[in-house]
Design an enzyme around this catalytic site. Structure first.
Site, PDB file in Angstrom:
ATOM      1  N   SER A  82       0.838  -1.196   0.000  1.00  0.00           N
ATOM      2  CA  SER A  82       0.000   0.000   0.000  1.00  0.00           C
ATOM      3  C   SER A  82       0.881   1.258   0.000  1.00  0.00           C
ATOM      4  CB  SER A  82      -0.972  -0.050   1.175  1.00  0.00           C
ATOM      5  OG  SER A  82      -1.997   0.894   1.029  1.00  0.00           O
ATOM      6  N   HIS A 133      -4.666  -1.533  -4.126  1.00  0.00           N
ATOM      7  CA  HIS A 133      -6.029  -1.949  -3.727  1.00  0.00           C
ATOM      8  C   HIS A 133      -7.020  -1.703  -4.866  1.00  0.00           C
ATOM      9  CE1 HIS A 133      -4.148  -2.241   0.128  1.00  0.00           C
ATOM     10  NE2 HIS A 133      -4.026  -0.939   0.267  1.00  0.00           N
TER      11      HIS A 133
END
Length: 246
Positions: free
Chosen positions: A134, A170
């Site tokens: 991330s 994501h």
């Protein structure tokens, strides 16, 4: 032992829930360690939790995951001050750097305040594998999409730029990431963006994307390029990694 050439593993994964522990390292972390080429001893992994403010409970969970995996893990904290005397020597003394997710905007600001951005660039060139999830993926690129500034996704454009692309993380689980990434590429903010579904990682040798890998079936990676005034997306099918023991 270090990687034969500068290597980055940028992911939207790497962690899973354990039966006896809160967190285990999944296949993407193990793959980053494999790419370092270490053998004959326990791998040395440097953990950077800057994006979660060096939260002690997260460090404890990651340290437990490393113990189960058979890695020697060193947390490098920058709050309230660096927890080691020689930051550069500490970074260069490890096989892999693993960067936790969280606020990429805060991560970049704190790293630059401590000149860790320069140190990580030198470590990358020296063959230390740089990896993360991330925010720990976005940081290596020119930028990407982030919720660092609030619930509404916004672009971040001041990444370290080791990889000359935008990044979308994501991509399948946060519905706002894909349209914002497409808009940024169509507007020329990024010439190209490399994106990952949850559980997928991108492997780079130097600045070249050489492979997409996954720890979950059915997930994808994507390259988004500009075509006139619009963005065009190409899906890359990742190679499924073997599940780690435990």
């Amino acid at each position: 032992m270090t990687a034969a050439e500068p290597t980055i593993v940028a992911t939207s994964g790497g962690h899973r829930v354990g039966a006896r522990t809160r967190v285990l390292f999944d296949a993407l972390v193990h793959h980053a360690v494999d790419l370092s080429g270490v053998h004959g001893r326990r791998p040395r992994v440097l953990y950077l939790g800057t994006a979660v403010g060096d939260a002690e409970h997260v460090t404890a969970r990651v340290s437990e995951a490393a113990r189960v995996a058979g890695f020697d893990l060193t947390p490098l904290h920058l709050f309230p001050m660096p927890n080691v005397d020689d930051v550069e020597g500490t970074v260069l003394g490890h096989d892999v750097v693993w960067v936790m997710g969280g606020s990429v905007a805060n991560l970049l600001a704190v790293w630059r305040a401590h000149r860790l951005d320069e140190i990580l660039r030198r470590a990358w060139r020296a063959g230390v594998v740089l990896a993360g999830v991330s925010a720990g993926s976005l940081c290596w690129y020119e930028g990407g999409t982030t919720d660092s500034f609030g619930p509404e996704l916004r672009p971040v454009t001041n990444g370290l730029g080791l990889l000359p692309y935008g990044n979308g993380v994501h991509y399948d689980s946060d519905e706002g990431r894909r349209p914002l990434t497409h808009r940024l590429v169509a507007e020329g903010v990024f010439a190209t963006a490399h994106c990952t579904d949850d559980g997928v990682g991108l492997v780079y040798r130097g600045t070249e994307l050489v492979e997409a890998v996954a720890e979950q079936r059915g997930k994808g990676a994507y390259v988004v390029v500009r075509d006139g005034d619009r963005a065009v997306e190409e899906r890359i099918e990742p190679r499924l990694l073997p599940a780690p023991p435990g």
